[in-house]
Scaffold this motif. Sequence first.
Motif, PDB file in Angstrom:
ATOM      1  N   HIS A   1     -24.014  -4.839  -5.804  1.00  0.00           N
ATOM      2  CA  HIS A   1     -23.623  -6.216  -4.710  1.00  0.00           C
ATOM      3  C   HIS A   1     -23.253  -5.045  -3.936  1.00  0.00           C
ATOM      4  N   GLU A   2     -22.832  -5.484  -2.897  1.00  0.00           N
ATOM      5  CA  GLU A   2     -22.504  -4.981  -1.121  1.00  0.00           C
ATOM      6  C   GLU A   2     -20.888  -4.364  -1.501  1.00  0.00           C
ATOM      7  N   PHE A   3     -20.450  -4.855  -2.165  1.00  0.00           N
ATOM      8  CA  PHE A   3     -19.074  -4.400  -2.857  1.00  0.00           C
ATOM      9  C   PHE A   3     -18.674  -3.103  -2.912  1.00  0.00           C
ATOM     10  N   VAL A   4     -19.929  -3.111  -4.479  1.00  0.00           N
ATOM     11  CA  VAL A   4     -19.805  -1.823  -5.349  1.00  0.00           C
ATOM     12  C   VAL A   4     -20.824  -0.682  -4.146  1.00  0.00           C
ATOM     13  N   ALA A   5     -21.318  -1.258  -3.268  1.00  0.00           N
ATOM     14  CA  ALA A   5     -21.571  -0.268  -2.788  1.00  0.00           C
ATOM     15  C   ALA A   5     -21.146   0.606  -1.503  1.00  0.00           C
ATOM     16  N   LYS A   6     -19.991  -0.786  -0.929  1.00  0.00           N
ATOM     17  CA  LYS A   6     -19.309   0.604  -0.175  1.00  0.00           C
ATOM     18  C   LYS A   6     -17.959   0.751  -0.484  1.00  0.00           C
ATOM     19  N   LEU A   7     -17.614   1.054  -2.123  1.00  0.00           N
ATOM     20  CA  LEU A   7     -16.848   0.950  -2.253  1.00  0.00           C
ATOM     21  C   LEU A   7     -16.139   2.850  -2.805  1.00  0.00           C
ATOM     22  N   PHE A   8     -18.208   3.846  -2.331  1.00  0.00           N
ATOM     23  CA  PHE A   8     -17.586   5.240  -2.116  1.00  0.00           C
ATOM     24  C   PHE A   8     -17.530   5.650  -1.211  1.00  0.00           C
ATOM     25  N   GLY A   9     -17.193   4.903  -0.249  1.00  0.00           N
ATOM     26  CA  GLY A   9     -16.586   4.985   0.733  1.00  0.00           C
ATOM     27  C   GLY A   9     -18.021   4.542   1.982  1.00  0.00           C
ATOM     28  N   LEU A  10     -17.671   5.348   3.394  1.00  0.00           N
ATOM     29  CA  LEU A  10     -18.263   5.141   4.706  1.00  0.00           C
ATOM     30  C   LEU A  10     -20.235   5.258   4.360  1.00  0.00           C
ATOM     31  N   MET A  11     -20.710   4.330   4.940  1.00  0.00           N
ATOM     32  CA  MET A  11     -22.140   3.011   5.054  1.00  0.00           C
ATOM     33  C   MET A  11     -22.588   3.587   6.479  1.00  0.00           C
ATOM     34  N   ASN A  12     -23.212   3.682   6.524  1.00  0.00           N
ATOM     35  CA  ASN A  12     -24.785   3.105   7.482  1.00  0.00           C
ATOM     36  C   ASN A  12     -24.738   1.681   7.147  1.00  0.00           C
ATOM     37  N   ARG A  13     -25.095   1.130   8.457  1.00  0.00           N
ATOM     38  CA  ARG A  13     -25.556  -0.347   8.157  1.00  0.00           C
ATOM     39  C   ARG A  13     -26.795  -1.054   9.431  1.00  0.00           C
TER      40      ARG A  13
END
Length: 373
Positions: free
Chosen positions: A230-242
């Motif tokens: 899930h996008e939500f799970v990916a983003k839990l670990f902090g900053l993401m480039n999108r």
Amino acid sequence: MKGLHIIGVSHAYGDNQVLDDASLMIPAGELVCLLGPSGSGKTTLLRLAAGLERLHKGRIVIDDEVVADPEMHVPPEHRGIGLMFQDYALFPHLSIIDNVTFGLIGQPQDQARRRAMDMLDQVGMAQHATSHPHMLSGGQQQRIALIRALAPKPKVLLLDEPFSGLDTNMRGQIREETLTVLKSSGVATLMVTHDPEEAMFMADRIKILGFGGSILQSGRPHEIYYHPRHEFVAKLFGLMNRFEGVVEGGCVETPLGKIPAKDLGEGRPVEVLIRPEGVMLESDSDNGTPVEVISTHLLGHDNIVRVRLSDESGAKEEEKELYVRIHHTFEPELSKRITAGVDPEYAFIFPTDDLGGMAGAGYTVSPQPEAAE
Ligand SMILES: Nc1ncnc2c1ncn2[C@@H]1O[C@H](COP(=O)(O)OP(=O)(O)O)[C@@H](O)[C@H]1O
Ligand SMILES: [Mg+2]
């Protein structure tokens, strides 16, 4: 099965639906971390498991015995659980040994004291047996709280953000000690935290609780980090480039290069999320996309570098600034040409056409089967 089994639990406070059909299973000897943002219902689930809250829907089973369902409620003291909450307050007026023997009421006194001394010895605190809590450091108090919870040999240990009161230096050491003590006790442990790093460090398996109150993903720490579903799970670990893109020829073209997307249909609109450590910087290389370094921030063990893609990169304005995590010291020389590329292992693709908000369904480059429950 020995351990804790939570089956289809839902819970609401008034019309605030907090948990929605949450299930989890922890065999004896395993440590499961329930990871989710503040307010997602972690403490509520723990309180339900402990029997501090009445269960309205679902079932809670400890060592094959139902301890709660909508018709039945075994009180906390008869569930065989050990509890340690955020403020692991010790009884200030009792000595350390009396704190530890507190949960052993009913046992002959000399037997209780022997058990308590054994436990104190195990965490290197035997010499503090007659001290009072205020004489100990925060880390030492935390150790005592842990063995106080374990002394009665609970079947299940419930920990709610147990390290949040400790300073950073202390936390690492206490986490490790706690793991050692838990593993040697063989207890089934449910630990609640909002700190992804803590969950990664401690857990045999992680369960991600989303804002909808349901469990979005469960798996070993490696699966959660490298294969978020899930996008939500990916983003839990902090900053993401999108980046936004479209699947073409089994790939998504991004300004940093192509990312394989073989499981998604042609022409599908997607977003690509790339962890900062998935962006590779090179100087004076013919590979990669030219970037301009905006700033570097030393975080201690690694660096966060902010870079900007050039106008020729084809990136949309809001996609031009990137975060890069690198492990070595990075002092770019202004004269040097810096380029960026991507390691697809740290890139995750989610369709944007059927996303229903943060907790919508998502797909990674290679979906993984969920851990068997
Ligand atoms: N006793 C309570 N009465 C009413 N609402 C509550 C109660 N406890 C928690 N809540 C609400 O339930 C939601 C989840 O809270 P909680 O389980 O404490 O989340 P977390 O531990 O994940 O931060 C929050 O919106 C909180 O305000
Ligand atoms: Mg909480």
